[in-house]
Write a protein that holds these residues in place. Structure first.
Motif, short mmCIF file in Angstrom:
data_model
loop_
_atom_site.label_atom_id
_atom_site.label_comp_id
_atom_site.label_asym_id
_atom_site.label_seq_id
_atom_site.Cartn_x
_atom_site.Cartn_y
_atom_site.Cartn_z
N LYS A 23 0.91 -1.28 -0.10
CA LYS A 23 -0.28 -0.11 0.09
C LYS A 23 0.70 1.02 -0.03
O LYS A 23 0.33 2.02 -1.00
CB LYS A 23 -1.23 -0.13 0.92
CG LYS A 23 -2.06 1.10 1.75
CD LYS A 23 -2.23 1.64 2.52
CE LYS A 23 -3.40 2.89 2.76
NZ LYS A 23 -4.46 1.65 4.26
N THR A 24 1.88 1.01 0.12
CA THR A 24 2.38 2.52 1.26
C THR A 24 3.67 2.21 -0.29
O THR A 24 4.83 3.14 -0.34
CB THR A 24 3.29 2.65 2.18
OG1 THR A 24 3.85 1.21 2.91
CG2 THR A 24 2.52 2.70 3.29
N ASP A 25 4.25 1.23 -0.65
CA ASP A 25 5.09 1.75 -2.22
C ASP A 25 4.97 2.07 -3.24
O ASP A 25 4.08 1.45 -4.17
CB ASP A 25 5.79 -0.04 -1.47
CG ASP A 25 6.83 -0.53 -3.25
OD1 ASP A 25 7.50 0.92 -3.32
OD2 ASP A 25 7.34 -1.38 -3.63
N LYS A 26 4.52 2.97 -3.54
CA LYS A 26 4.08 3.77 -4.72
C LYS A 26 5.30 3.09 -6.23
O LYS A 26 4.26 3.25 -7.18
CB LYS A 26 4.44 5.41 -4.53
CG LYS A 26 3.17 5.94 -3.53
CD LYS A 26 3.28 7.09 -2.88
CE LYS A 26 2.01 7.90 -2.33
NZ LYS A 26 1.79 9.04 -2.20
N ARG A 35 6.53 -0.92 7.30
CA ARG A 35 6.22 -0.86 5.75
C ARG A 35 5.31 1.12 6.45
O ARG A 35 4.25 0.61 5.44
CB ARG A 35 5.80 -1.48 5.29
CG ARG A 35 7.02 -2.63 4.62
CD ARG A 35 5.86 -3.95 4.01
NE ARG A 35 5.10 -4.68 4.93
CZ ARG A 35 5.07 -5.15 5.53
NH1 ARG A 35 6.34 -5.75 5.92
NH2 ARG A 35 3.85 -5.74 5.92
N TRP A 36 4.87 1.19 7.29
CA TRP A 36 4.14 2.05 7.90
C TRP A 36 6.11 3.85 6.97
O TRP A 36 6.49 3.54 7.41
CB TRP A 36 4.42 2.72 8.71
CG TRP A 36 3.20 1.85 10.01
CD1 TRP A 36 1.75 1.79 9.68
CD2 TRP A 36 3.56 0.42 10.13
NE1 TRP A 36 0.95 0.88 9.68
CE2 TRP A 36 2.00 -0.55 10.77
CE3 TRP A 36 4.24 -0.23 10.94
CZ2 TRP A 36 1.81 -1.44 10.97
CZ3 TRP A 36 4.05 -0.98 12.24
CH2 TRP A 36 2.55 -1.41 12.30
N ARG A 37 5.18 4.71 5.99
CA ARG A 37 5.30 5.68 6.62
C ARG A 37 5.31 6.92 7.39
O ARG A 37 6.20 8.08 7.47
CB ARG A 37 5.19 6.44 5.11
CG ARG A 37 4.93 5.76 3.98
CD ARG A 37 3.75 6.08 2.17
NE ARG A 37 5.10 7.27 1.73
CZ ARG A 37 4.56 7.40 1.20
NH1 ARG A 37 3.44 7.85 0.02
NH2 ARG A 37 5.78 8.99 0.89
N SER A 38 5.13 6.88 8.64
CA SER A 38 4.15 7.89 9.41
C SER A 38 4.19 7.43 10.41
O SER A 38 3.98 6.08 10.84
CB SER A 38 3.57 8.54 8.96
OG SER A 38 1.98 8.67 8.69
#
Length: 272
Positions: free
Chosen positions: A130-133, A245-248
């Protein structure tokens, strides 16, 4: 003015915060694509949007996290020495999802070629998330444990019983077929991952079988359960965030449910 009136219309007729957000994002995108100024940046539209969101927003009822105790009960019931392939599939999904902080899409899309076993751990390659654009991919590392709930040993048992060779490129979690003559299961040859609906059904049914209220849990309970246990164990924030794998920090903290003792620790340590 037109956009503001449209937002008020959506608020009154649909009573949905997501409808308003969708409309604002769509209008912004369309104007940007056409090279026009974005009306959603005006103070009037911003105030109408904020007011409409306050009026239509509803409290979020998050599912309960799965605890280590719950997993141990599942292992006792479904991870015995002579359990079926369907049982091993269930418990492997739960243990890998819990220890790897995996979303369902990540669990379902694991292929045998993504997994590499080592003496003390295993590595799972996540090709996209989801967070790996930009679909760069990432690796999740899961350690062996000395308990009967060891995710590495359980996954190895499952792959062996399923007959999935190390050179295979098939999805490992697929539908199974019951062979009536031998009263055993085998993976279907169709190389399609298990659907969300079916996976949710079998996991919730298993949770109900150990005495839990299935309405309080979901597949995401595995990810939030692992995150909650890691936070309680005091895992380093940087490693914690990278593993999930969280971005924030905000996204990461949203998965952690503090225990009552942790909540009480604040007032207990105020010096009175």
């Amino acid at each position: 003015m037109t956009v503001s009136m449209y937002i008020i219309y959506l608020s009154e007729h649909f009573h949905s915060a997501s409808k308003i957000q969708e409309a604002v994002c769509s209008i912004t995108w369309a104007h940007s694509l056409a090279g026009y100024d974005d009306p959603c940046q005006s103070s009037l539209v911003k105030q109408c949007r904020e007011g409409a969101l306050r009026e239509t927003s509803k409290p979020v009822h998050k599912k309960e996290p799965i605890s280590p105790q719950h997993l141990n009960l599942l292992v006792e019931k479904y991870g015995k020495d002579f359990c079926t392939l369907a049982d091993l599939r269930l418990i492997s999904m739960c243990l890998i999802g819990y220890t790897g902080f995996l979303r369902f899409s990540e669990i379902a899309n694991i292929k045998r070629s993504h997994i590499e076993f080592f003496d003390e751990y295993l590595s799972i390659f996540i090709p996209k998330s989801k967070t790996d654009k930009f679909n760069e991919g990432s690796h999740v590392y899961i350690s062996k444990t000395q308990s009967k709930s060891c995710p590495v040993k359980m996954l190895s048992r499952y792959l062996k019983l399923a007959g999935i060779d190390s050179s295979s490129t098939e999805f490992i979690f697929r539908q199974v077929t019951l062979l009536k003559k031998t009263n055993s299961y085998m993976l279907r040859k169709c190389d399609k991952p298990l659907s969300y609906t079916r996976a949710r059904e079998i996991i919730l049914s298993a949770l109900e079988s150990i005495g839990l209220d299935q309405s309080k849990f979901g597949i995401h309970s595995l990810r939030s359960g692992g995150a909650t246990a890691a936070a309680a164990a005091g895992i380093n924030d940087r490693i914690f965030k990278k593993h999930g794998r969280w971005r924030s920090e905000k996204a990461k903290d949203g998965y952690v449910k503090e225990s009552l003792q942790e909540k009480l620790s604040v007032s207990k340590n105020l010096g009175i």
